[in-house]
Every structure is written in C-alpha cells, then in structure tokens.
Design a protein around this motif. Structure first.
Motif, PDB file in Angstrom:
ATOM      1  N   LEU A  12       0.840  -1.198   0.000  1.00 29.77           N
ATOM      2  CA  LEU A  12       0.000   0.000   0.000  1.00 29.77           C
ATOM      3  C   LEU A  12       0.875   1.247   0.000  1.00 29.77           C
ATOM      4  N   SER A  13       1.931   1.264   0.784  1.00 30.02           N
ATOM      5  CA  SER A  13       2.863   2.393   0.803  1.00 30.02           C
ATOM      6  C   SER A  13       3.464   2.622  -0.577  1.00 30.02           C
ATOM      7  N   SER A  14       3.819   1.548  -1.247  1.00 32.78           N
ATOM      8  CA  SER A  14       4.387   1.641  -2.581  1.00 32.78           C
ATOM      9  C   SER A  14       3.383   2.244  -3.561  1.00 32.78           C
ATOM     10  N   ARG A  15       2.152   1.808  -3.484  1.00 30.97           N
ATOM     11  CA  ARG A  15       1.118   2.334  -4.386  1.00 30.97           C
ATOM     12  C   ARG A  15       0.811   3.796  -4.086  1.00 30.97           C
ATOM     13  N   VAL A  16       0.820   4.158  -2.822  1.00 30.32           N
ATOM     14  CA  VAL A  16       0.609   5.561  -2.441  1.00 30.32           C
ATOM     15  C   VAL A  16       1.719   6.420  -3.044  1.00 30.32           C
ATOM     16  N   ALA A  17       2.950   5.945  -2.960  1.00 27.48           N
ATOM     17  CA  ALA A  17       4.088   6.688  -3.527  1.00 27.48           C
ATOM     18  C   ALA A  17       3.955   6.810  -5.040  1.00 27.48           C
ATOM     19  N   ARG A  18       3.537   5.735  -5.704  1.00 25.41           N
ATOM     20  CA  ARG A  18       3.379   5.776  -7.163  1.00 25.41           C
ATOM     21  C   ARG A  18       2.278   6.743  -7.585  1.00 25.41           C
ATOM     22  N   ARG A  19       1.266   6.902  -6.732  1.00 29.48           N
ATOM     23  CA  ARG A  19       0.206   7.869  -7.037  1.00 29.48           C
ATOM     24  C   ARG A  19       0.686   9.297  -6.820  1.00 29.48           C
ATOM     25  N   GLY A  20       1.807   9.455  -6.101  1.00 29.12           N
ATOM     26  CA  GLY A  20       2.341  10.783  -5.830  1.00 29.12           C
ATOM     27  C   GLY A  20       1.648  11.475  -4.674  1.00 29.12           C
ATOM     28  N   TRP A  21       0.953  10.710  -3.854  1.00 25.43           N
ATOM     29  CA  TRP A  21       0.259  11.282  -2.708  1.00 25.43           C
ATOM     30  C   TRP A  21       1.241  11.585  -1.589  1.00 25.43           C
ATOM     31  N   THR A  22       0.980  12.643  -0.874  1.00 22.79           N
ATOM     32  CA  THR A  22       1.775  12.978   0.287  1.00 22.79           C
ATOM     33  C   THR A  22       1.351  12.076   1.437  1.00 22.79           C
ATOM     34  N   ALA A  23       2.310  11.442   2.057  1.00 24.60           N
ATOM     35  CA  ALA A  23       2.047  10.547   3.191  1.00 24.60           C
ATOM     36  C   ALA A  23       3.149  10.744   4.222  1.00 24.60           C
ATOM     37  N   LEU A  53      -5.139  10.089  -0.666  1.00 26.72           N
ATOM     38  CA  LEU A  53      -4.909   9.150   0.426  1.00 26.72           C
ATOM     39  C   LEU A  53      -5.932   9.374   1.526  1.00 26.72           C
ATOM     40  N   GLU A  54      -6.247  10.619   1.816  1.00 26.56           N
ATOM     41  CA  GLU A  54      -7.217  10.927   2.862  1.00 26.56           C
ATOM     42  C   GLU A  54      -8.577  10.312   2.545  1.00 26.56           C
ATOM     43  N   ASP A  55      -8.997  10.374   1.264  1.00 24.83           N
ATOM     44  CA  ASP A  55     -10.258   9.755   0.851  1.00 24.83           C
ATOM     45  C   ASP A  55     -10.223   8.249   1.095  1.00 24.83           C
ATOM     46  N   ARG A  56      -9.100   7.638   0.743  1.00 21.35           N
ATOM     47  CA  ARG A  56      -8.950   6.183   0.902  1.00 21.35           C
ATOM     48  C   ARG A  56      -9.043   5.795   2.372  1.00 21.35           C
ATOM     49  N   LEU A  57      -8.359   6.514   3.232  1.00 22.88           N
ATOM     50  CA  LEU A  57      -8.387   6.211   4.661  1.00 22.88           C
ATOM     51  C   LEU A  57      -9.771   6.444   5.239  1.00 22.88           C
ATOM     52  N   ALA A  58     -10.407   7.547   4.859  1.00 29.32           N
ATOM     53  CA  ALA A  58     -11.732   7.869   5.381  1.00 29.32           C
ATOM     54  C   ALA A  58     -12.760   6.819   4.972  1.00 29.32           C
ATOM     55  N   LEU A  59     -12.657   6.314   3.758  1.00 28.38           N
ATOM     56  CA  LEU A  59     -13.589   5.302   3.278  1.00 28.38           C
ATOM     57  C   LEU A  59     -13.578   4.072   4.170  1.00 28.38           C
ATOM     58  N   HIS A  60     -12.432   3.768   4.751  1.00 24.52           N
ATOM     59  CA  HIS A  60     -12.293   2.589   5.617  1.00 24.52           C
ATOM     60  C   HIS A  60     -12.212   2.959   7.095  1.00 24.52           C
TER      61      HIS A  60
END
Length: 70
Positions: A12-23, A53-60
C-alpha cells in the motif's frame, strides 16, 4: 503483527508513492498498526479509484496520527 499484514502495508505504501500522494514518512508502519487486514486488502484493491490518500483512509474509517480526515 503478522508478516502478511506487513507485506500489505508495504505494498500500500508503494502504491501511495506511485500515485504521488503525500504521506507521513512512517506511513507503512502506521497503516499496519491502525488498519485491520481487511481494510488493508480493500485499500490495495481500490487505491487507483480515489483522488487522495485521505479519501482512501476515510472510506475505511482509518485515522492515522498527524493526518486530517478527508
């Protein structure tokens, strides 16, 4: 924490980085602690379908320290 959970969190961290999201720097470690296995698996499946990323976390209903809900 199981090895499978750690692998899910790393991917998941890898995919977040590939999306260019700030984490946070410790995102992989934090998500492995604060999200259960089913939420991690679901986030992996849908990471390409949300805008942030915030949307993804909030959804779950996953809240990480230092991140504001989407």
């Amino acid at each position: 924490m199981t090895e499978e959970r750690e692998q899910l969190a790393r991917e998941l961290s890898s995919r977040v980085a590939r999306r260019g999201w700030t984490a946070p720097d410790n995102f992989g470690e934090a998500i492995a602690i604060y999200a259960d296995d089913s939420a991690l698996a679901a986030m992996l499946q849908d990471v390409w379908r949300v805008d942030s990323l915030e949307d993804r976390l909030a959804l779950h209903s996953v809240q990480l320290p230092g991140m504001t809900p989407g």
